[in-house]
Motif scaffolding. Structure first.
Motif, PDB file in Angstrom:
ATOM      1  N   VAL A  18       0.840  -1.201   0.000  1.00 19.15           N
ATOM      2  CA  VAL A  18       0.000   0.000   0.000  1.00 19.15           C
ATOM      3  C   VAL A  18       0.876   1.253   0.000  1.00 19.15           C
ATOM      4  O   VAL A  18       0.645   2.185  -0.771  1.00 19.15           O
ATOM      5  CB  VAL A  18      -0.975  -0.010   1.203  1.00 19.15           C
ATOM      6  N   GLU A  19       1.892   1.263   0.840  1.00 20.92           N
ATOM      7  CA  GLU A  19       2.790   2.419   0.903  1.00 20.92           C
ATOM      8  C   GLU A  19       3.488   2.651  -0.439  1.00 20.92           C
ATOM      9  O   GLU A  19       3.543   3.784  -0.938  1.00 20.92           O
ATOM     10  CB  GLU A  19       3.831   2.230   2.000  1.00 20.92           C
ATOM     11  N   ASN A  20       4.022   1.599  -1.034  1.00 21.32           N
ATOM     12  CA  ASN A  20       4.716   1.742  -2.320  1.00 21.32           C
ATOM     13  C   ASN A  20       3.774   2.232  -3.412  1.00 21.32           C
ATOM     14  O   ASN A  20       4.144   3.100  -4.208  1.00 21.32           O
ATOM     15  CB  ASN A  20       5.367   0.420  -2.731  1.00 21.32           C
ATOM     16  N   GLN A  33      -3.636  12.823   2.797  1.00 22.29           N
ATOM     17  CA  GLN A  33      -4.349  12.949   1.528  1.00 22.29           C
ATOM     18  C   GLN A  33      -4.889  11.597   1.069  1.00 22.29           C
ATOM     19  O   GLN A  33      -5.990  11.514   0.529  1.00 22.29           O
ATOM     20  CB  GLN A  33      -3.425  13.549   0.467  1.00 22.29           C
ATOM     21  N   PHE A  34      -4.113  10.538   1.294  1.00 17.20           N
ATOM     22  CA  PHE A  34      -4.565   9.200   0.938  1.00 17.20           C
ATOM     23  C   PHE A  34      -5.786   8.815   1.774  1.00 17.20           C
ATOM     24  O   PHE A  34      -6.754   8.269   1.252  1.00 17.20           O
ATOM     25  CB  PHE A  34      -3.429   8.189   1.119  1.00 17.20           C
ATOM     26  N   ARG A  52      -0.187   3.389  10.642  1.00 16.69           N
ATOM     27  CA  ARG A  52      -0.053   2.113  11.346  1.00 16.69           C
ATOM     28  C   ARG A  52      -0.173   0.922  10.394  1.00 16.69           C
ATOM     29  O   ARG A  52       0.500  -0.089  10.578  1.00 16.69           O
ATOM     30  CB  ARG A  52      -1.083   2.024  12.476  1.00 16.69           C
ATOM     31  N   ILE A  53      -1.006   1.051   9.367  1.00 14.28           N
ATOM     32  CA  ILE A  53      -1.127  -0.022   8.372  1.00 14.28           C
ATOM     33  C   ILE A  53       0.172  -0.146   7.587  1.00 14.28           C
ATOM     34  O   ILE A  53       0.712  -1.234   7.417  1.00 14.28           O
ATOM     35  CB  ILE A  53      -2.328   0.222   7.439  1.00 14.28           C
ATOM     36  N   GLU A  54       0.688   0.987   7.093  1.00 15.16           N
ATOM     37  CA  GLU A  54       1.906   0.956   6.290  1.00 15.16           C
ATOM     38  C   GLU A  54       3.105   0.452   7.091  1.00 15.16           C
ATOM     39  O   GLU A  54       3.985  -0.197   6.533  1.00 15.16           O
ATOM     40  CB  GLU A  54       2.195   2.343   5.713  1.00 15.16           C
ATOM     41  N   VAL A  67     -11.330  -1.382  -0.617  1.00 13.02           N
ATOM     42  CA  VAL A  67     -11.286   0.041  -0.955  1.00 13.02           C
ATOM     43  C   VAL A  67      -9.865   0.467  -1.321  1.00 13.02           C
ATOM     44  O   VAL A  67      -9.677   1.238  -2.264  1.00 13.02           O
ATOM     45  CB  VAL A  67     -11.855   0.902   0.197  1.00 13.02           C
ATOM     46  N   PHE A  68      -8.854  -0.041  -0.601  1.00  7.34           N
ATOM     47  CA  PHE A  68      -7.465   0.257  -0.968  1.00  7.34           C
ATOM     48  C   PHE A  68      -7.217  -0.114  -2.426  1.00  7.34           C
ATOM     49  O   PHE A  68      -6.644   0.665  -3.182  1.00  7.34           O
ATOM     50  CB  PHE A  68      -6.469  -0.514  -0.097  1.00  7.34           C
ATOM     51  N   ALA A  69      -7.619  -1.319  -2.800  1.00 11.46           N
ATOM     52  CA  ALA A  69      -7.397  -1.792  -4.171  1.00 11.46           C
ATOM     53  C   ALA A  69      -8.076  -0.878  -5.181  1.00 11.46           C
ATOM     54  O   ALA A  69      -7.471  -0.511  -6.199  1.00 11.46           O
ATOM     55  CB  ALA A  69      -7.893  -3.228  -4.310  1.00 11.46           C
ATOM     56  N   ALA A  70      -9.316  -0.485  -4.910  1.00 13.81           N
ATOM     57  CA  ALA A  70     -10.053   0.373  -5.841  1.00 13.81           C
ATOM     58  C   ALA A  70      -9.375   1.737  -5.986  1.00 13.81           C
ATOM     59  O   ALA A  70      -9.181   2.221  -7.102  1.00 13.81           O
ATOM     60  CB  ALA A  70     -11.494   0.536  -5.368  1.00 13.81           C
TER      61      ALA A  70
END
Length: 81
Positions: A18-20, A33-34, A52-54, A67-70
């Motif tokens: 996700v971070e990359n 912003q993300f 915290r996720i990254e 939602v991340f994928a979309a």
């Protein structure tokens, strides 16, 4: 016995991806912003949760993964690789 962490102690396997991908987006949105992009897509999440996720400190739900994928323009399978 099953463990809820990766071999290196992270609580998720998608955070680094996700971070990359976030950093590869046009204009390189900040974590704040993300989070705002995700909120517009209907996900109630803030900048601290993104951090915290990254960093692997937080688990990721299937709803968040979708939602991340979309928002990142990838499949959820790609996030799980």
């Amino acid at each position: 016995m099953f463990k809820n962490r990766t071999a290196n102690g992270r609580n998720n396997i998608v955070g680094e991806k996700v971070e990359n991908l976030r950093k590869s987006l046009k204009g390189t949105p900040s974590q704040r912003q993300f989070a705002e992009l995700l909120q517009v897509s209907g996900l109630d999440i803030d900048k601290n949760a993104i951090q915290r996720i990254e960093s692997g400190e937080r688990f990721v739900t299937d709803i968040e993964l979708k939602v991340f994928a979309a928002v990142l323009g990838v499949t959820y399978e790609e996030l799980l690789k």
